[in-house]
Design a protein around this motif. Sequence first.
Motif, PDB file in Angstrom:
ATOM      1  N   GLN A  15      -5.900  -8.716  18.238  1.00 25.13           N
ATOM      2  CA  GLN A  15      -4.695  -8.660  17.300  1.00 25.13           C
ATOM      3  C   GLN A  15      -5.422  -8.591  15.957  1.00 25.13           C
ATOM      4  O   GLN A  15      -6.001  -9.627  15.612  1.00 25.13           O
ATOM      5  N   LEU A  16      -5.242  -7.652  15.363  1.00 26.82           N
ATOM      6  CA  LEU A  16      -5.638  -7.331  13.687  1.00 26.82           C
ATOM      7  C   LEU A  16      -4.708  -7.457  12.696  1.00 26.82           C
ATOM      8  O   LEU A  16      -3.651  -6.534  12.846  1.00 26.82           O
ATOM      9  N   TRP A  17      -4.411  -8.346  11.876  1.00 31.03           N
ATOM     10  CA  TRP A  17      -3.567  -8.333  10.863  1.00 31.03           C
ATOM     11  C   TRP A  17      -4.189  -7.429   9.486  1.00 31.03           C
ATOM     12  O   TRP A  17      -5.085  -7.754   9.226  1.00 31.03           O
ATOM     13  N   VAL A  18      -3.388  -6.234   8.963  1.00 32.25           N
ATOM     14  CA  VAL A  18      -3.809  -5.681   8.114  1.00 32.25           C
ATOM     15  C   VAL A  18      -2.762  -5.866   6.842  1.00 32.25           C
ATOM     16  O   VAL A  18      -1.642  -5.666   6.920  1.00 32.25           O
ATOM     17  N   ASN A  19      -3.159  -6.161   5.692  1.00 37.09           N
ATOM     18  CA  ASN A  19      -2.246  -6.724   4.406  1.00 37.09           C
ATOM     19  C   ASN A  19      -1.847  -5.301   4.083  1.00 37.09           C
ATOM     20  O   ASN A  19      -2.295  -4.247   3.961  1.00 37.09           O
ATOM     21  N   LEU A  20      -0.528  -5.596   3.353  1.00 35.83           N
ATOM     22  CA  LEU A  20       0.062  -4.458   2.688  1.00 35.83           C
ATOM     23  C   LEU A  20      -0.200  -4.596   1.465  1.00 35.83           C
ATOM     24  O   LEU A  20       0.278  -5.869   0.849  1.00 35.83           O
ATOM     25  N   PRO A  21      -0.243  -3.563   0.517  1.00 39.10           N
ATOM     26  CA  PRO A  21      -0.075  -3.869  -1.125  1.00 39.10           C
ATOM     27  C   PRO A  21       1.327  -4.447  -1.428  1.00 39.10           C
ATOM     28  O   PRO A  21       2.371  -4.249  -0.812  1.00 39.10           O
ATOM     29  N   LYS A  22       1.475  -4.900  -2.616  1.00 36.02           N
ATOM     30  CA  LYS A  22       2.638  -5.533  -3.116  1.00 36.02           C
ATOM     31  C   LYS A  22       3.851  -4.685  -3.154  1.00 36.02           C
ATOM     32  O   LYS A  22       4.780  -4.802  -2.757  1.00 36.02           O
ATOM     33  N   LYS A  23       3.466  -3.415  -3.691  1.00 39.56           N
ATOM     34  CA  LYS A  23       4.379  -2.453  -3.668  1.00 39.56           C
ATOM     35  C   LYS A  23       5.435  -1.867  -2.500  1.00 39.56           C
ATOM     36  O   LYS A  23       6.075  -1.330  -2.321  1.00 39.56           O
ATOM     37  N   GLU A  24       4.448  -2.314  -1.316  1.00 35.98           N
ATOM     38  CA  GLU A  24       4.933  -1.825   0.133  1.00 35.98           C
ATOM     39  C   GLU A  24       5.512  -2.955   0.839  1.00 35.98           C
ATOM     40  O   GLU A  24       5.507  -2.850   2.194  1.00 35.98           O
ATOM     41  N   LYS A  25       5.363  -4.158   0.509  1.00 33.65           N
ATOM     42  CA  LYS A  25       5.624  -5.275   1.207  1.00 33.65           C
ATOM     43  C   LYS A  25       6.917  -5.242   1.842  1.00 33.65           C
ATOM     44  O   LYS A  25       7.280  -5.893   2.981  1.00 33.65           O
ATOM     45  N   MET A  26       7.909  -4.643   1.239  1.00 25.29           N
ATOM     46  CA  MET A  26       9.400  -4.667   1.750  1.00 25.29           C
ATOM     47  C   MET A  26       9.517  -3.410   2.381  1.00 25.29           C
ATOM     48  O   MET A  26      10.905  -3.206   2.340  1.00 25.29           O
ATOM     49  N   VAL A  27       8.733  -2.529   2.701  1.00 28.66           N
ATOM     50  CA  VAL A  27       9.325  -1.230   3.415  1.00 28.66           C
ATOM     51  C   VAL A  27       9.938  -1.469   4.886  1.00 28.66           C
ATOM     52  O   VAL A  27       9.737  -2.699   5.280  1.00 28.66           O
ATOM     53  N   ALA A  28      10.420  -0.429   5.338  1.00 30.12           N
ATOM     54  CA  ALA A  28      11.239  -0.764   6.365  1.00 30.12           C
ATOM     55  C   ALA A  28      10.237  -0.793   7.701  1.00 30.12           C
ATOM     56  O   ALA A  28       9.157  -0.536   7.869  1.00 30.12           O
ATOM     57  N   PRO A  29      10.732  -2.062   8.792  1.00 33.77           N
ATOM     58  CA  PRO A  29       9.600  -2.236   9.659  1.00 33.77           C
ATOM     59  C   PRO A  29       9.521  -1.058  10.517  1.00 33.77           C
ATOM     60  O   PRO A  29      10.473  -0.134  10.581  1.00 33.77           O
ATOM     61  N   ARG A  30       8.347  -1.030  11.221  1.00 32.99           N
ATOM     62  CA  ARG A  30       8.127   0.231  12.144  1.00 32.99           C
ATOM     63  C   ARG A  30       7.168  -0.017  13.210  1.00 32.99           C
ATOM     64  O   ARG A  30       6.161  -0.957  13.202  1.00 32.99           O
ATOM     65  N   TYR A  31       7.510   0.514  14.264  1.00 31.26           N
ATOM     66  CA  TYR A  31       6.471   0.317  15.586  1.00 31.26           C
ATOM     67  C   TYR A  31       5.951   1.480  15.716  1.00 31.26           C
ATOM     68  O   TYR A  31       6.706   2.758  15.935  1.00 31.26           O
ATOM     69  N   GLN A  32       4.581   1.559  16.189  1.00 31.48           N
ATOM     70  CA  GLN A  32       3.977   2.775  16.684  1.00 31.48           C
ATOM     71  C   GLN A  32       3.338   2.404  18.091  1.00 31.48           C
ATOM     72  O   GLN A  32       2.187   1.902  18.041  1.00 31.48           O
ATOM     73  N   ASP A  33       4.083   2.412  18.979  1.00 27.75           N
ATOM     74  CA  ASP A  33       3.607   2.075  20.319  1.00 27.75           C
ATOM     75  C   ASP A  33       2.745   3.439  21.032  1.00 27.75           C
ATOM     76  O   ASP A  33       3.547   4.428  21.206  1.00 27.75           O
ATOM     77  N   THR A  34       1.663   3.384  21.180  1.00 23.98           N
ATOM     78  CA  THR A  34       0.798   4.447  21.474  1.00 23.98           C
ATOM     79  C   THR A  34       0.027   4.219  23.015  1.00 23.98           C
ATOM     80  O   THR A  34      -0.781   3.369  22.840  1.00 23.98           O
ATOM     81  N   PRO A  35       0.306   5.021  23.910  1.00 27.19           N
ATOM     82  CA  PRO A  35      -0.229   4.990  25.069  1.00 27.19           C
ATOM     83  C   PRO A  35      -1.791   5.392  25.077  1.00 27.19           C
ATOM     84  O   PRO A  35      -2.043   6.294  24.207  1.00 27.19           O
ATOM     85  N   PRO A  36      -2.689   5.240  25.968  1.00 30.92           N
ATOM     86  CA  PRO A  36      -3.954   5.563  25.903  1.00 30.92           C
ATOM     87  C   PRO A  36      -4.111   7.169  25.946  1.00 30.92           C
ATOM     88  O   PRO A  36      -5.148   7.591  25.284  1.00 30.92           O
ATOM     89  N   GLU A  37      -3.209   7.744  26.689  1.00 36.90           N
ATOM     90  CA  GLU A  37      -3.191   9.369  26.668  1.00 36.90           C
ATOM     91  C   GLU A  37      -3.223  10.046  25.444  1.00 36.90           C
ATOM     92  O   GLU A  37      -3.493  11.265  25.129  1.00 36.90           O
TER      93      GLU A  37
END
Length: 237
Positions: free
Chosen positions: A43-65
């Motif tokens: 589990q890696l946390w990647v910080n967002l810049p201040k201007k993008e802190k409040m963007v809409a939440p998003r999931y990208q669930d990606t299968p291995p294929e």
Amino acid sequence: ISGNSGTLAPGWVQWMTAGSGVVHSEMPSDEMLEKGGRSEGFQLWVNLPKKEKMVAPRYQDTPPEKIPVVTTDDGQVTVKVIAGESLGQRAVIETRTPMMYLDIRLQPGASFVQPIPSAYGGFAYVWRGKGFLGPNRKEAEMGQVATLGEGDSFRLSASPTEAMHVLLIAGVPIKEPVSHYGPFVMNTQEEIQQAIIDYQAGRLGQIEGADERYAKTDAAKKTQKTSGRWQKDQSDL
């Protein structure tokens, strides 16, 4: 993304952008609760810049294929491109800031040089095996981390007698103040306090049945510890 749920199987990647706020929980499957076992992941946390802190939440669930996997011409190095680019192949996962997340496997004695923009900072984590990292061929083995220095590439070499599995992660430094508390990461303490208020007020959403699921997980852990299965699973790590 309200109400989303999914099951992560071996090889899957879940890239979540918390943005303006999302409540989420990773819980063991029903089978693992019943039978025990172990799972391994990062589990890696990647910080967002201040201007993008409040963007809409998003999931990208990606299968291995769907995750690009490329191999060098000699077949000695395989790279799973989770984010960024390697060996001419770009990732399907989209990131908010320029970065790379590469899962690299080297056969015994193999070497690999990954181009990295000179503006990036980052690190390499040896997941399995042992070998040499960087231009000075520093020895590294399972569980060790090397930080990237100056330059526009990074060299990895596996031991002559043992394969090496490395995560190479790098990106453009944001260079902004960081303030954090629990799961909240903002730029100031005032923003942290507001995030806590929003969470307590339910503005970030809620997960139905979460308390019941947590209770089932705790009960399963106690049962496994009593039976001795917990210690066995831990010793297998």
